[in-house]
Design an enzyme around this catalytic site. Structure first.
Site, mmCIF file in Angstrom:
data_model
loop_
_atom_site.group_PDB
_atom_site.id
_atom_site.type_symbol
_atom_site.label_atom_id
_atom_site.label_comp_id
_atom_site.label_asym_id
_atom_site.label_seq_id
_atom_site.Cartn_x
_atom_site.Cartn_y
_atom_site.Cartn_z
ATOM 1 C CB THR A 142 -0.902 0.068 1.249
ATOM 2 O OG1 THR A 142 -0.075 0.219 2.403
ATOM 3 C CG2 THR A 142 -1.775 -1.175 1.391
ATOM 4 C CB ILE A 143 0.568 4.725 -1.161
ATOM 5 C CG1 ILE A 143 1.085 6.106 -0.710
ATOM 6 C CG2 ILE A 143 -0.882 4.798 -1.593
ATOM 7 C CD1 ILE A 143 1.021 7.173 -1.800
ATOM 8 C CB SER A 144 1.449 4.910 4.595
ATOM 9 O OG SER A 144 2.183 3.731 4.805
ATOM 10 C CG HIS A 149 3.396 8.911 4.133
ATOM 11 N ND1 HIS A 149 2.729 8.876 2.922
ATOM 12 C CD2 HIS A 149 4.108 7.749 4.185
ATOM 13 C CE1 HIS A 149 3.023 7.757 2.288
ATOM 14 N NE2 HIS A 149 3.852 7.056 3.032
ATOM 15 C CB SER A 181 3.698 4.728 -4.432
ATOM 16 O OG SER A 181 3.828 5.623 -3.345
ATOM 17 C CG ASP A 246 15.800 -9.084 2.119
ATOM 18 O OD1 ASP A 246 14.949 -8.506 2.832
ATOM 19 O OD2 ASP A 246 16.044 -10.298 2.222
ATOM 20 N N GLY A 247 14.672 -5.573 2.324
ATOM 21 C CA GLY A 247 14.566 -4.630 3.423
ATOM 22 C C GLY A 247 15.132 -5.139 4.729
#
Length: 341
Positions: A142-144, A149, A181, A246-247
């Site tokens: 998703t975009i938060s 934010h 995004s 990789d986060g």
């Protein structure tokens, strides 16, 4: 930031929520019931407003409980934190002004940065770009919501200010894990782009670099394309870089970082990421099981007895819990932080 129990104890706490967390859940369900009743009233009085956004009120991907524990008073009832979900606008400016009016955006720097990047270029449905709720962008991500934010920016501004004041000539380094995004990556970029090119007049923060990483290659491409719409100069100046990583492992080549934002929930505290924090740096990260109790945490690095990636790359030093102070901030619901196969 207050000292806190060790990280292992906190990870156990994730699976067995304390009494205060259960009170959070009770308050949230009561609030949700009230929201449903309010929605029905709006539906009777004004059907168009009731269906103004398909993303209103809740989202399975991310759901802020909008409560905070008072520091050092975990046995007390939580206090309201912010008017989440209410800061809708018809334009970027109207949305940001409402976030400021609600007390979510507090600093001039963050307000100016948010005004400098149009969320419409990053939202999958441009008609709902300024709705204060998260939106799916595909691939389970998703975009938060704008209020989340804004909350993250307020949490991460202090370490950037401290680092700039301590060493005015040293570039800042920011890592955005799960860039999705590309929206928050671009906002960070506007905060630390070269001073002579900044869209808003502010010389408080040093110049710096922002690294946006995501495990999903299609989302990395989405970030790049979205930023190119109206913020491509951030690439030209070398301020922003987006890449497939990789986060959980972060980006050692860019460390140590003054600020790390993680946009998805980790099942446990990612130690490799924590080792990439500069001393004095802060990471904001949601932690908790997928579908279970999750909290947003601030992790501040206060010592260097363990390895500081990019400074003392000594594997033998390893990870030392005493180097970090951890503060639980907010109950949230995020999609999981995906590991690379």
């Amino acid at each position: 930031m207050k000292n806190s129990p060790n990280l292992i104890a906190r990870e156990i706490e994730m699976t067995t929520p304390p009494t205060s967390a259960r009170r959070h859940t009770t308050n949230y369900h009561q609030s949700k019931t009230s929201s449903i009743l309010l929605f029905l009233v709006i539906l009777l009085l004004s059907p168009r407003k009731a269906f103004a956004s398909p993303f209103a009120s809740t989202c399975a991907a991310e759901q802020s409980l909008a409560y905070i524990n008072p520091k050092g008073k975990r046995d007390q009832e939580p206090k309201p934190l912010m008017r989440a979900w209410m800061c809708h606008g018809n334009t970027q400016k109207e949305m940001v002004d409402k976030l400021a009016l609600a007390g979510i955006v507090k600093s001039t720097i963050n307000k100016q940065a948010l005004l400098s990047v149009d969320r419409r270029n990053f939202a999958p449905n441009r008609d709902y770009a300024y709705t204060d709720s998260p939106q799916p962008i595909g691939y389970g991500q998703t975009i938060s919501a704008p209020h989340m934010h804004a909350h993250v920016l307020e949490d991460l501004l202090p370490p950037l200010l401290r680092a700039s004041k301590a060493n005015p000539a040293k570039p800042l380094s920011i890592l955005d894990v799960g860039c999705g995004s590309g929206y928050l990556t671009a906002v960070f970029g506007r905060m630390v782009e070269p001073k002579d090119h900044r869209r808003f007049k502010s010389n408080v923060l040093n110049d710096g670099k922002v690294y946006g990483i995501d495990v999903v290659p299609q989302l990395v491409e989405m970030s790049r394309n979205n930023i190119l719409k109206e913020d491509g100069d951030l690439f030209d100046s070398g301020t922003v870089q987006v890449m497939e990583k990789d986060g959980w492992k972060g980006y050692p080549k860019g460390s140590p970082f003054n600020a790390i934002h993680v946009g998805a929930a980790a099942a446990t505290f990612p130690k490799e990421l924590m080792k990439q924090l500069a001393v004095g740096g802060v990471m904001v990260i949601p932690v908790g099981p997928d579908g279970g109790t999750q909290y947003l945490y601030q992790v501040e690095r206060v010592g260097d007895s363990g390895e500081v990636v990019g400074v003392n790359d000594d594997d033998s030093k390893g990870f030392r819990e005493e180097d970090y102070q951890v503060q639980r901030v907010l109950g949230v619901r995020y999609v999981p932080l995906v590991r690379k196969d």
